[in-house]
Design a protein around this motif. Sequence first.
Motif, PDB file in Angstrom:
ATOM      1  N   ALA A   1       1.015  -1.246  -0.134  1.00  0.00           N
ATOM      2  CA  ALA A   1      -0.141  -0.075   0.048  1.00  0.00           C
ATOM      3  C   ALA A   1       0.807   1.217   0.091  1.00  0.00           C
ATOM      4  O   ALA A   1       0.539   2.211  -0.794  1.00  0.00           O
ATOM      5  CB  ALA A   1      -1.018  -0.152   1.037  1.00  0.00           C
ATOM      6  N   ILE A   2       2.000   1.160   0.893  1.00  0.00           N
ATOM      7  CA  ILE A   2       2.886   2.326   0.885  1.00  0.00           C
ATOM      8  C   ILE A   2       3.358   2.644  -0.384  1.00  0.00           C
ATOM      9  O   ILE A   2       3.518   3.894  -1.097  1.00  0.00           O
ATOM     10  CB  ILE A   2       3.850   1.976   1.966  1.00  0.00           C
ATOM     11  CG1 ILE A   2       3.215   2.178   3.249  1.00  0.00           C
ATOM     12  CG2 ILE A   2       4.908   3.258   2.010  1.00  0.00           C
ATOM     13  CD1 ILE A   2       4.065   1.693   4.388  1.00  0.00           C
ATOM     14  N   VAL A   3       4.010   1.723  -1.197  1.00  0.00           N
ATOM     15  CA  VAL A   3       4.546   1.762  -2.588  1.00  0.00           C
ATOM     16  C   VAL A   3       3.481   2.389  -3.621  1.00  0.00           C
ATOM     17  O   VAL A   3       4.057   3.300  -4.172  1.00  0.00           O
ATOM     18  CB  VAL A   3       5.031   0.438  -3.090  1.00  0.00           C
ATOM     19  CG1 VAL A   3       5.570   0.375  -4.740  1.00  0.00           C
ATOM     20  CG2 VAL A   3       6.237  -0.033  -2.271  1.00  0.00           C
ATOM     21  N   ALA A   4       2.250   1.794  -3.561  1.00  0.00           N
ATOM     22  CA  ALA A   4       1.094   2.361  -4.439  1.00  0.00           C
ATOM     23  C   ALA A   4       1.115   3.956  -3.997  1.00  0.00           C
ATOM     24  O   ALA A   4       1.135   4.560  -4.988  1.00  0.00           O
ATOM     25  CB  ALA A   4       0.068   1.503  -4.366  1.00  0.00           C
ATOM     26  N   HIS A   5       0.940   4.082  -2.733  1.00  0.00           N
ATOM     27  CA  HIS A   5       0.316   5.516  -2.312  1.00  0.00           C
ATOM     28  C   HIS A   5       1.712   6.411  -2.581  1.00  0.00           C
ATOM     29  O   HIS A   5       1.248   7.434  -3.194  1.00  0.00           O
ATOM     30  CB  HIS A   5       0.183   5.311  -0.780  1.00  0.00           C
ATOM     31  CG  HIS A   5       0.226   6.891  -0.235  1.00  0.00           C
ATOM     32  ND1 HIS A   5       1.450   7.522   0.306  1.00  0.00           N
ATOM     33  CD2 HIS A   5      -1.056   7.628   0.143  1.00  0.00           C
ATOM     34  CE1 HIS A   5       0.884   8.413   0.785  1.00  0.00           C
ATOM     35  NE2 HIS A   5      -0.445   8.694   0.638  1.00  0.00           N
ATOM     36  N   ASP A   6       2.801   6.127  -2.506  1.00  0.00           N
ATOM     37  CA  ASP A   6       3.753   7.277  -2.476  1.00  0.00           C
ATOM     38  C   ASP A   6       4.061   7.119  -4.111  1.00  0.00           C
ATOM     39  O   ASP A   6       4.459   8.312  -4.429  1.00  0.00           O
ATOM     40  CB  ASP A   6       5.182   6.385  -1.759  1.00  0.00           C
ATOM     41  CG  ASP A   6       4.916   6.672  -0.360  1.00  0.00           C
ATOM     42  OD1 ASP A   6       4.144   6.853   0.280  1.00  0.00           O
ATOM     43  OD2 ASP A   6       6.117   6.279   0.368  1.00  0.00           O
ATOM     44  N   LEU A   7       4.162   6.268  -5.026  1.00  0.00           N
ATOM     45  CA  LEU A   7       4.338   6.472  -6.407  1.00  0.00           C
ATOM     46  C   LEU A   7       3.206   7.373  -6.943  1.00  0.00           C
ATOM     47  O   LEU A   7       3.660   8.445  -7.803  1.00  0.00           O
ATOM     48  CB  LEU A   7       4.270   5.206  -6.890  1.00  0.00           C
ATOM     49  CG  LEU A   7       5.360   3.966  -6.917  1.00  0.00           C
ATOM     50  CD1 LEU A   7       5.004   2.951  -7.476  1.00  0.00           C
ATOM     51  CD2 LEU A   7       6.529   4.891  -7.707  1.00  0.00           C
ATOM     52  N   ALA A   8       1.866   7.258  -6.405  1.00  0.00           N
ATOM     53  CA  ALA A   8       1.042   8.219  -6.942  1.00  0.00           C
ATOM     54  C   ALA A   8       1.430   9.845  -6.252  1.00  0.00           C
ATOM     55  O   ALA A   8       1.234  10.730  -7.028  1.00  0.00           O
ATOM     56  CB  ALA A   8      -0.363   7.581  -6.444  1.00  0.00           C
TER      57      ALA A   8
END
Length: 283
Positions: free
Chosen positions: A22-29
Amino acid sequence: MITTRFAPSPNGSLHLGHAYSAIVAHDLAAEAGGTFLLRIEDIDGERSRPDLAEEFRQDLEWLGLNWEETPPQSSRVASYVAAAQQLKAQELLYPCRCTRAQIAAAAKDFGPDGPVYPGICKHATIPEDEPVAWRLDVARAMELTGALTWHDALAGEQEARPDLAGDVMLVRKDAATPASYHLAATIDDAADAVTLVTRGADLFAATHIHRLLQALLGLAVPRWHHHALLLDASGKKLAKRRDSASLADRRKAGENGKALAQSLRMGQMPCGITLSRYPHGVT
Ligand code: GLU
């Protein structure tokens, strides 16, 4: 503008691996000023627990993430049924009456999706009233689409190899679980206008199948980011049932979720856990 998503299945509490995802997806966005979506993948029949969706939201909030939520899969079944109809009309699906045990006993190869279906029902005549699953005739589908490629942010340009998984099931025999993960997730990512599909490297090989489905169904083609996995002390990927410390347990025990998220971002894993880039799937 990019749109990423975190798409958990509510069949068990989230663990640190999900937090990382979730953090990877959140931060990339967030880094690109884009949108981070939460999608609840709740069409797993009796294994889906309605109470867990709220737990997941509380977990994400505890980690300090902001998201927009898309409709859950259970509200989108009509779109899966319509897509399966379209593929059936193109004679790309065939009915299959095999049980898991029959497939395991007859399979000669083991692919990224489990035992490769050995084609037992491919030319069988099955009575109309018998409950069946529907499988994709991958060879026929690939003839129709020709060669396909897709792009992973870490592994680069990939030649799509859906043939490695064989004739995957797209519609399940069990009416309570109308579509397979492959069909539902592919349709949803297009419906949600996801431009960067972020998920663990354990699902790398699934993307070959999703790319084929996109071509068959005329869906937009996103890019992918298959991130590293968190492994336990024995080198296995964290699992919902095996990993005792769920995010909800940690949250309820008073741990600081934002601090935990920050350590995961910096690659600092809690004791006994390692981060492994591409332990399987990428060749
Ligand atoms: N619902 C899947 C899971 O919980 C994730 C699917 C995906 O990210 O494509 O494993």
